[in-house]
Scaffold this active site. Structure first.
Site, mmCIF file in Angstrom:
data_model
loop_
_atom_site.group_PDB
_atom_site.id
_atom_site.type_symbol
_atom_site.label_atom_id
_atom_site.label_comp_id
_atom_site.label_asym_id
_atom_site.label_seq_id
_atom_site.Cartn_x
_atom_site.Cartn_y
_atom_site.Cartn_z
ATOM 1 N N ASP A 69 0.650 -1.193 0.011
ATOM 2 C CA ASP A 69 -0.051 -0.131 0.112
ATOM 3 C C ASP A 69 0.721 1.119 -0.177
ATOM 4 O O ASP A 69 1.924 0.909 0.320
ATOM 5 C CB ASP A 69 -0.784 0.043 1.243
ATOM 6 C CG ASP A 69 -1.848 1.197 1.230
ATOM 7 O OD1 ASP A 69 -2.340 1.648 0.142
ATOM 8 O OD2 ASP A 69 -2.078 1.791 2.408
ATOM 9 N N ASP A 95 -1.973 -0.707 5.743
ATOM 10 C CA ASP A 95 -2.082 -0.301 7.347
ATOM 11 C C ASP A 95 -3.615 0.524 7.316
ATOM 12 O O ASP A 95 -3.880 0.929 8.469
ATOM 13 C CB ASP A 95 -1.105 0.691 7.642
ATOM 14 C CG ASP A 95 -1.197 2.229 7.039
ATOM 15 O OD1 ASP A 95 -1.835 2.349 5.800
ATOM 16 O OD2 ASP A 95 -0.775 3.113 7.780
#
Length: 402
Positions: free
Chosen positions: A97, A294
């Site tokens: 990410d 996250d």
């Protein structure tokens, strides 16, 4: 911890066959030496049963896994089960990410076009929301000494933005796509500002008041200083690295270029479902897939990947979905994890090989009559001691340089 990994189950199966084989060999040894002497046949068969110890075989794998889990935890890497070591020991495809993983996860408004009143109203709405973009908007309003309104009501949040009511006016804050989905027309000038900000590596966010776009914000999230080195090391370890992000595609491509990644491995503007589809597509071609993220938008991808790795600061749903949690939030800890998993797996096979080698040699010597029961009793613990000593001595998890 109660789940048995495939390699532990393999060791258990081998241990079962081992006991049967040793019993049969003891009978064979007794039969071979019986013509010489009953006492000698009994002594050699007994020595074989004593010296052939399945303890080391049973001990090698769970001991290495337990020590590996403990050493990882001391480096703020929490691993839920021992299967993770086996999965991460084999290089494959690792998807990262962007926000909070490759970048610092601290959004800042570095450009503004249009009305500051729009920023004030957006901050009034965003102060009810816990999100990096919301924090950046509220902080920017404070820096400009704009007083937020108490008469603000959050209407709802969707992928890419939020909407609500401030001082009786409807307010919408979000990406260009979010505004378009709300069927709000974007003036050409505002769209040009958004395009310019995206080209400069900023994330454009629009603010619409009463269905009129009045402000364009450019948000920046600096790349982590160690991101480039980590990606370089991941490639050296044999991993194919890519980016899956919900951020603007041009921003993701730009960051990918700065980190030396191929353009076709950097995908932006993705919904959680689209991230999930990339994970499944990688698995469909036989790749061992790891996902690092996250945020709540990564939860489905983290759960679907062969190994999900959540970093500090992530939403609780992500941590529940991922079998690995890097509590330090440091990107180099990812290298510590991968190298440690590979070394732990090598340690398991090494101790397993030592145990088997010891037993083969010891059984052979016992059948030849070179080992007495007393000597066998002395030699028997050596295999377990050697496995224990090697497991404790071998460095598996070594902290990567910052």
């Amino acid at each position: 911890a109660a789940q048995r990994t495939p390699i532990v189950m393999l060791a258990d199966r081998i241990g079962g066959y081992f006991v049967i084989a040793i019993t049969l060999l003891a009978v064979v040894t007794f039969g071979l030496w019986l013509p010489t002497s009953l006492a000698l046949a009994t002594s050699h068969a007994t020595a074989l049963l004593i010296v052939a110890c399945p303890c080391a075989l049973a001990l090698a794998t769970p001991l290495a896994i337990a020590v590996g889990l403990g050493r990882a935890a001391r480096r703020n890497i929490m691993i839920r089960d021992g299967q993770t070591f086996q999965r991460l020991a084999k290089p494959g495809r690792i998807w990262l990410d962007k926000t909070g993983t490759l970048t610092q996860g601290k959004q800042h408004i570095t450009a503004l076009a249009g009305s500051e009143e729009g920023l004030r109203m957006a901050a009034s709405l965003e102060k009810h929301c816990k999100h990096p973009v919301a924090n950046a908007i509220v902080q920017a309003a404070r820096q400009r000494h704009l007083t937020t309104s108490g008469a603000a009501h959050l209407g709802g949040a969707e992928l890419g933005g939020i909407q609500g009511e401030v001082d009786g006016s409807s307010v919408l804050v979000g990406s260009v796509d979010f505004v378009r989905r709300a069927e709000i027309a974007i003036p050409t000038a505002m769209l040009e500002h958004a395009t310019e900000y995206a080209a400069q590596g900023m994330s454009p966010n629009l603010i619409a008041v009463d269905r009129q776009v009045v402000t364009v914000l450019g948000l920046s999230d600096p790349i982590r200083p160690d991101a480039s080195r980590v990606i370089e090391q991941l490639a050296k370890l044999g991993w194919k690295v890519g980016i899956l992000s919900g951020d603007h595609p041009s921003i993701v491509r730009r960051i990918g270029e700065q980190l030396g990644l191929a353009t076709n491995d950097c995908h932006g503007g993705l919904s959680p479902e689209q991230k999930l589809s990339y994970i499944r597509a990688s698995q469909a071609v036989g790749e061992n897939v790891a996902m690092v993220g996250d945020g709540a938008n990564d939860a489905a991808a983290l759960a679907a990947a062969d190994t999900g790795i959540a970093v500090r600061g992530g939403a609780e749903v992500s941590l529940q979905a991922a079998p690995v949690f890097i509590a330090s939030g440091r990107l180099p800890s990812l290298l510590t994890l991968l190298v440690g998993a590979r070394r732990t797996t090598h340690l398991i096979f090494l101790t397993f090989a030592i145990s088997l080698t010891y037993n083969l040699v010891a059984v052979g010597l016992a059948m030849l009559g070179w080992i007495s029961p007393l000597v066998a009793a002395i030699l028997m613990p050596l295999s377990s001691v050697s496995v224990l000593a090697l497991t404790l001595a071998m460095k598996t998890f070594v902290e990567a340089e910052p």
